[in-house]
Design an enzyme around this catalytic site. Structure first.
Site, PDB file in Angstrom:
ATOM      1  N   ASP A 187      10.740   7.750  -4.610  1.00 39.60           N
ATOM      2  CA  ASP A 187       9.495   7.054  -4.927  1.00 39.60           C
ATOM      3  C   ASP A 187       8.745   7.635  -6.122  1.00 39.60           C
ATOM      4  OD1 ASP A 187       9.488   5.056  -2.997  1.00 39.60           O
ATOM      5  OD2 ASP A 187       8.974   6.513  -1.461  1.00 39.60           O
TER       6      ASP A 187
ATOM      7  N   HIS B 297       6.071   6.509   4.114  1.00 40.29           N
ATOM      8  CA  HIS B 297       7.431   5.954   4.003  1.00 40.29           C
ATOM      9  C   HIS B 297       7.459   5.073   2.759  1.00 40.29           C
ATOM     10  CE1 HIS B 297      11.309   4.598   5.067  1.00 40.29           C
ATOM     11  NE2 HIS B 297      11.059   3.838   6.111  1.00 40.29           N
TER      12      HIS B 297
ATOM     13  N   HIS C 133      11.164  15.458   1.173  1.00 44.58           N
ATOM     14  CA  HIS C 133      11.954  14.513   1.965  1.00 44.58           C
ATOM     15  C   HIS C 133      12.422  15.189   3.233  1.00 44.58           C
ATOM     16  CE1 HIS C 133      14.933  11.470   2.998  1.00 44.58           C
ATOM     17  NE2 HIS C 133      14.254  10.681   2.200  1.00 44.58           N
TER      18      HIS C 133
HETATM   19  N1  ACO Z   1       3.144  17.800  -1.166  1.00 41.55           N
HETATM   20  C1  ACO Z   1       2.714  19.021  -0.743  1.00 41.55           C
HETATM   21  N2  ACO Z   1       3.215  19.672   0.319  1.00 41.55           N
HETATM   22  C2  ACO Z   1       4.184  19.060   0.992  1.00 41.55           C
HETATM   23  C3  ACO Z   1       4.682  17.801   0.634  1.00 41.55           C
HETATM   24  C4  ACO Z   1       4.115  17.167  -0.501  1.00 41.55           C
HETATM   25  N3  ACO Z   1       4.543  15.983  -0.908  1.00 41.55           N
HETATM   26  N4  ACO Z   1       5.648  17.416   1.500  1.00 41.55           N
HETATM   27  C5  ACO Z   1       5.753  18.422   2.391  1.00 41.55           C
HETATM   28  N5  ACO Z   1       4.876  19.414   2.073  1.00 41.55           N
HETATM   29  C6  ACO Z   1       4.721  20.695   2.765  1.00 41.55           C
HETATM   30  C7  ACO Z   1       4.068  20.518   4.120  1.00 41.55           C
HETATM   31  O1  ACO Z   1       2.654  20.625   4.024  1.00 41.55           O
HETATM   32  C8  ACO Z   1       4.683  21.648   4.889  1.00 41.55           C
HETATM   33  O2  ACO Z   1       4.048  22.846   4.469  1.00 41.55           O
HETATM   34  P1  ACO Z   1       3.783  24.028   5.530  1.00 41.55           P
HETATM   35  O3  ACO Z   1       5.148  24.498   5.942  1.00 41.55           O
HETATM   36  O4  ACO Z   1       2.974  25.015   4.784  1.00 41.55           O
HETATM   37  O5  ACO Z   1       3.032  23.381   6.667  1.00 41.55           O
HETATM   38  C9  ACO Z   1       6.111  21.714   4.366  1.00 41.55           C
HETATM   39  O6  ACO Z   1       6.035  21.195   3.021  1.00 41.55           O
HETATM   40  C10 ACO Z   1       7.108  20.895   5.192  1.00 41.55           C
HETATM   41  O7  ACO Z   1       6.659  19.547   5.220  1.00 41.55           O
HETATM   42  P2  ACO Z   1       6.811  18.572   6.459  1.00 41.55           P
HETATM   43  O8  ACO Z   1       5.629  17.636   6.445  1.00 41.55           O
HETATM   44  O9  ACO Z   1       7.077  19.357   7.694  1.00 41.55           O
HETATM   45  O10 ACO Z   1       8.118  17.797   6.062  1.00 41.55           O
HETATM   46  P3  ACO Z   1       8.638  16.451   6.711  1.00 41.55           P
HETATM   47  O11 ACO Z   1      10.111  16.498   6.588  1.00 41.55           O
HETATM   48  O12 ACO Z   1       8.060  16.246   8.058  1.00 41.55           O
HETATM   49  O13 ACO Z   1       7.998  15.333   5.766  1.00 41.55           O
HETATM   50  C11 ACO Z   1       7.703  13.755   4.060  1.00 41.55           C
HETATM   51  C12 ACO Z   1       8.705  14.630   4.806  1.00 41.55           C
HETATM   52  C13 ACO Z   1       6.918  12.872   5.033  1.00 41.55           C
HETATM   53  C14 ACO Z   1       8.468  12.837   3.103  1.00 41.55           C
HETATM   54  C15 ACO Z   1       6.726  14.666   3.274  1.00 41.55           C
HETATM   55  O14 ACO Z   1       7.444  15.474   2.375  1.00 41.55           O
HETATM   56  C16 ACO Z   1       5.656  13.884   2.545  1.00 41.55           C
HETATM   57  O15 ACO Z   1       4.642  13.524   3.144  1.00 41.55           O
HETATM   58  N6  ACO Z   1       5.854  13.590   1.213  1.00 41.55           N
HETATM   59  C17 ACO Z   1       4.903  12.799   0.461  1.00 41.55           C
HETATM   60  C18 ACO Z   1       5.069  11.317   0.786  1.00 41.55           C
HETATM   61  C19 ACO Z   1       6.331  10.717   0.179  1.00 41.55           C
HETATM   62  O16 ACO Z   1       6.637  10.932  -0.982  1.00 41.55           O
HETATM   63  N7  ACO Z   1       7.040   9.946   1.003  1.00 41.55           N
HETATM   64  C20 ACO Z   1       8.258   9.248   0.584  1.00 41.55           C
HETATM   65  C21 ACO Z   1       9.448   9.752   1.332  1.00 41.55           C
HETATM   66  S1  ACO Z   1      10.929   9.018   0.746  1.00 41.55           S
HETATM   67  C22 ACO Z   1      10.923   7.508   1.452  1.00 41.55           C
HETATM   68  O17 ACO Z   1      10.295   7.187   2.414  1.00 41.55           O
HETATM   69  C23 ACO Z   1      11.760   6.516   0.802  1.00 41.55           C
END
Ligand code: ACO
Length: 398
Positions: free
Chosen positions: A333, A238, A277
């Site tokens: 971010d 987050h 996201h």
């Molecule tokens: N890098 C690589 N792969 C990713 C990323 C990433 N940053 N984010 C998601 N994926 C992939 C997942 O592995 C998943 O792949 P799969 O279908 O092969 O299993 C797919 O994309 C879907 O991802 P989920 O984790 O199901 O998406 P969710 O909506 O639950 O997660 C989140 C969103 C937590 C923001 C995620 O994208 C992430 O961890 N990003 C990196 C951390 C980040 O930048 N957080 C800031 C968010 S904005 C904020 O809080 C203000």
């Protein structure tokens, strides 16, 4: 819908929705997001217009009251917030008790919850005047707390608020002033910080706001509820993401190392931090505004060499099938950490800045929650998967 069961052993109808991906926990009139179209509005006003024309306190008023303030309303609100920027001296001593290397977010979380002990009337949340007093205090004191935890970590003397300054200029002075009265922040940097605070001010039911609402639903005082929000924001998925982005960019080191890094991400070895996201599946409108703010800041501070790596990383990822298929785009971010670093914040402080910006949103959501007659104490259902009906086994037979 009450529990409908087909017998004693049947738990009844339930929606299994980990992370509440498809379950609304509340109704809210504060922030509108259309993730597919990349739209973010506070009380109906588009984020780009607010970032360009408003101040942070004006946006805070809008989030809290639903309407943009008139000039007299804004003057009164600014006066009220300014009046409350000082902390009780014991609160300062409380911060002094932390280890020198304590993480600022840990100190902030504890200090915000400690504020509830300084304002024992804060628990009378049915009284609108009491609610408003705590809202004003929290918005006013967050920058002071943020600056004090920073100075504590740096081993530098605390700088008290200077109420002749604007909200963000005052914050920068409390952080960076070394000797009276020389420090004056460049107005372009003050403006960039205001924009970042505005962009972070609310984001409907994100993890930390959900934490504030969840804890607030027990009708606890707002300091305790907001402390829960700070805790949620501390996590790397987050608010901690921008700190993680910088660490990632440093680790990549040069543009040449990007393809190898991307391969590792695609193999699932790690995530591309600052990408993806839960809601935005096209682009994050805040990321677009921040990218522009980067240029303004670097004009004053000189360019951060990591910017070239970030831009190249974004370019390569946006053309890569892995990221396209999963609709992964830069989020707020991805670039914010670069600006914070240019403003001379150490990475551990990035999430503190996010918390200061998000405070009006947490409080607007909390205020909406406590006035919503349909709201109940947050108590999700579970699907039990453990053992049943076991007889206790004495120690000597285990
Ligand atoms: N890098 C690589 N792969 C990713 C990323 C990433 N940053 N984010 C998601 N994926 C992939 C997942 O592995 C998943 O792949 P799969 O279908 O092969 O299993 C797919 O994309 C879907 O991802 P989920 O984790 O199901 O998406 P969710 O909506 O639950 O997660 C989140 C969103 C937590 C923001 C995620 O994208 C992430 O961890 N990003 C990196 C951390 C980040 O930048 N957080 C800031 C968010 S904005 C904020 O809080 C203000």
């Amino acid at each position: 819908l009450k529990q409908i069961t087909a017998g004693e052993e049947d738990p009844g109808i339930a929606t299994y929705d980990p992370g509440f991906v498809n379950t609304a926990s509340c109704r809210s009139a504060i922030t509108y997001i259309d993730g597919d179209k990349g739209i973010l509005e506070y009380r109906g006003y588009p984020i780009d217009q607010l970032a360009e024309h408003s101040t942070f306190l004006e946006v805070a008023y809008l989030l809290l009251h639903g309407e943009l303030p008139t000039q007299p309303q804004l003057d009164q609100w600014t006066h009220d917030v300014t009046y409350h920027t000082f902390l009780h001296e014991n609160c300062k001593q409380f911060i002094e008790g932390f280890r020198y290397d304590a993480h600022p977010m840990g100190m902030l979380m504890a200090s915000v919850s400690a504020l509830s002990t300084f304002y024992p009337d804060a628990g009378t949340i049915a009284d609108p005047d009491v609610r408003q007093a705590q809202i004003t205090r929290l918005i006013a004191k967050m920058p002071t707390l943020g600056a004090f935890v920073y100075r504590h970590q740096q081993g530098k003397p605390y700088v008290y608020p200077d109420n002749r300054l604007s909200y963000s200029a005052n914050f920068l002075a409390m952080l960076f002033k070394m000797s009276e009265p020389t420090y004056q922040a460049d107005p372009r940097l003050v403006k960039a910080l205001e924009v970042l605070f505005i962009l972070h001010a609310d984001h409907e039911q994100n993890c930390s706001t959900n934490a504030v609402r969840s804890v607030g639903s027990s009708q606890v005082d707002p300091y305790s509820a907001v402390a829960a929000g700070v805790g949620a924001l501390y996590g790397p998925l987050h608010g901690g993401a921008n700190e993680a982005v910088l660490k990632m960019l440093r680790r990549i080191g040069t543009v040449d190392n990007i393809p190898g890094f991307i391969e590792g991400v695609k193999e699932g070895k790690e995530k591309l931090m600052g990408f993806g996201h839960r809601v935005y599946k096209n682009f994050d409108p805040r990321a677009t505004i921040i990218k522009k703010a980067c240029d303004d800041v670097f004009e004053v501070t000189g360019v951060n060499p990591l910017l070239a790596i970030a831009k190249e990383l974004e370019k390569i990822a946006l053309e890569d099938e892995y990221f396209i298929k999963r609709k992964l785009y830069p989020n707020v971010d991805f670039y914010s950490g670069l600006i914070y670093e240019a403003l001379q914040f150490p990475p551990e402080m990035f999430t503190v800045l996010f918390a200061i910006g998000r405070t009006p949103g947490w409080l607007a959501q909390w205020s909406e929650l406590v006035q919503d007659k349909d709201q109940k104490i947050a108590r999700p259902k579970q699907i039990y998967t453990g053992a049943r009906n076991r007889d206790f086994v004495p120690m000597h037979r285990r």
